[in-house]
Design an enzyme around this catalytic site. Structure first.
Site, mmCIF file in Angstrom:
data_model
loop_
_atom_site.group_PDB
_atom_site.id
_atom_site.type_symbol
_atom_site.label_atom_id
_atom_site.label_comp_id
_atom_site.label_asym_id
_atom_site.label_seq_id
_atom_site.Cartn_x
_atom_site.Cartn_y
_atom_site.Cartn_z
ATOM 1 N N GLU A 105 112.625 103.814 18.810
ATOM 2 C CA GLU A 105 113.050 102.687 18.204
ATOM 3 C C GLU A 105 112.846 101.868 16.502
ATOM 4 O O GLU A 105 112.867 100.826 16.665
ATOM 5 C CB GLU A 105 112.152 101.521 19.920
ATOM 6 C CG GLU A 105 112.292 102.073 20.946
ATOM 7 C CD GLU A 105 111.611 100.657 22.051
ATOM 8 O OE1 GLU A 105 112.536 99.809 22.284
ATOM 9 O OE2 GLU A 105 110.486 100.994 21.656
ATOM 10 N N HIS A 124 106.280 96.403 16.109
ATOM 11 C CA HIS A 124 106.605 96.166 17.529
ATOM 12 C C HIS A 124 105.100 96.927 18.529
ATOM 13 O O HIS A 124 104.881 97.765 18.782
ATOM 14 C CB HIS A 124 107.493 97.359 17.604
ATOM 15 C CG HIS A 124 108.340 97.848 18.832
ATOM 16 N ND1 HIS A 124 108.441 96.064 19.960
ATOM 17 C CD2 HIS A 124 108.460 98.040 19.898
ATOM 18 C CE1 HIS A 124 108.420 96.902 21.139
ATOM 19 N NE2 HIS A 124 108.852 98.716 20.818
ATOM 20 N N HIS A 126 103.499 96.871 22.759
ATOM 21 C CA HIS A 126 104.298 95.923 24.720
ATOM 22 C C HIS A 126 102.755 95.452 24.843
ATOM 23 O O HIS A 126 102.360 95.768 25.771
ATOM 24 C CB HIS A 126 104.222 97.571 24.961
ATOM 25 C CG HIS A 126 105.046 98.299 24.230
ATOM 26 N ND1 HIS A 126 104.959 99.693 24.588
ATOM 27 C CD2 HIS A 126 106.090 98.375 23.582
ATOM 28 C CE1 HIS A 126 106.399 100.558 24.097
ATOM 29 N NE2 HIS A 126 106.588 99.450 23.776
ATOM 30 N N HIS A 194 109.081 94.206 27.521
ATOM 31 C CA HIS A 194 108.998 94.964 27.366
ATOM 32 C C HIS A 194 107.982 95.355 26.761
ATOM 33 O O HIS A 194 107.135 95.422 26.089
ATOM 34 C CB HIS A 194 110.554 95.339 26.268
ATOM 35 C CG HIS A 194 109.917 96.495 25.414
ATOM 36 N ND1 HIS A 194 111.505 97.090 25.145
ATOM 37 C CD2 HIS A 194 109.340 97.333 24.698
ATOM 38 C CE1 HIS A 194 111.093 98.553 23.975
ATOM 39 N NE2 HIS A 194 109.826 98.112 24.237
HETATM 40 ZN ZN LIG Z 1 108.969 99.474 22.692
#
Ligand SMILES: [Zn+2]
Length: 266
Positions: A105, A124, A126, A194
């Site tokens: 990603e 980023h 979760h 996500h």
């Molecule tokens: Zn991710």
């Protein structure tokens, strides 16, 4: 004859080193080790704060070349050391992979750096606190002063719009561009089912925002579960609060950084 010639060409290509065949991007130059260490520590701090775990990543724009960024190789963030930090161009091609694997990603980072010249660091996550708001019609909004950066709004990236039925990962440039356009000029975007992406002008501020997005989400959920109307921060209050946070967030970073440093392998 033509077959012989193409066979010779294949043979020659096979003899070339891999990097000569794919023309890897040129490095933006050496990076101050103290800045690299901040990136390493950001990985560990975010893990300590339960913002990321075995997954999730943090990157910084190259300090002297705005067309490059730096991020750990594909490894659990809590294990990242300086040798794991890789350099990428903004199309997310590694400069010198040396056998290290990249995050699938990574396009989240490259495409946001392209779209947002003001952004110098990206996280980023979760993180569990924010996920319910990514799948609910209730928007994530600032409920306390340390969540003021969530103003004016937190958009939700619906990956079905650009990708239809997918594996949910932002694993190519087009999906990265789509996420960057949903983020727009804001500080945080949720990713449906996500996680989130958080941006800032420095690593300490990106870590601060990633952590307090998660905390704000938990507090908002608690306030809403009490029943009755909830009083959110007004945009003007948020604006005034941001000036103070700019001045004081370094205190939290110093604390988190020291705790992470003490746990680093000697
Ligand atoms: Zn991710």
């Amino acid at each position: 004859m033509r077959m012989i010639r193409s066979g010779l060409l294949m043979l020659l290509l096979g003899l070339l080193p891999a990097h000569a065949q794919t023309a890897a991007p040129v490095s933006g130059g050496p990076v101050d080790p103290a800045k690299l260490q901040d990136l390493v520590l950001a990985n560990r701090v975010l893990t300590d704060l339960n913002v990321i775990d075995g997954f999730g990543h943090v990157s910084m724009r190259h300090p002297t070349d705005p067309n490059r960024y730096l991020m750990g190789r594909s490894v659990a963030p809590a294990l990242v050391v300086a040798d794991d930090i890789m350099e990428y161009d903004l199309d997310s091609n590694p400069v010198d992979a040396r056998g290290r694997n990249s995050f699938l990603e990574r396009f989240i980072h490259g495409e946001i750096y392209k779209a947002r010249p003001d952004v110098m660091a990206i996280v980023h996550t979760h993180s569990p606190g924010v996920i319910p708001f990514s799948v609910s019609s209730v928007p994530l909004r600032p409920v306390f002063h340390l969540g003021a950066f969530l103003s004016p709004s937190v958009p939700v990236f619906e990956i079905r719009n650009p990708a239809g039925q997918s594996n949910m990962l932002v694993s190519n440039p087009a999906l990265g561009q789509s996420l960057a356009s949903v983020l727009g000029d804001r500080n945080v975007a949720l990713m449906r089912g996500h996680g989130s992406v958080v941006v800032a002008a420095t690593i300490p501020m990106a870590v601060f925002r990633a952590h307090y997005s998660n905390v704000n989400a938990q507090l908002q959920m608690q306030a809403m579960s009490l029943g009755g109307p909830v009083t959110f921060m007004d945009p003007e209050e948020s604006q005034k609060t941001l000036g103070v946070i700019d001045q004081i967030h370094g205190r939290a970073w110093d604390l988190w950084k020291r705790a992470a440093l003490e746990k680093m392998p000697k």
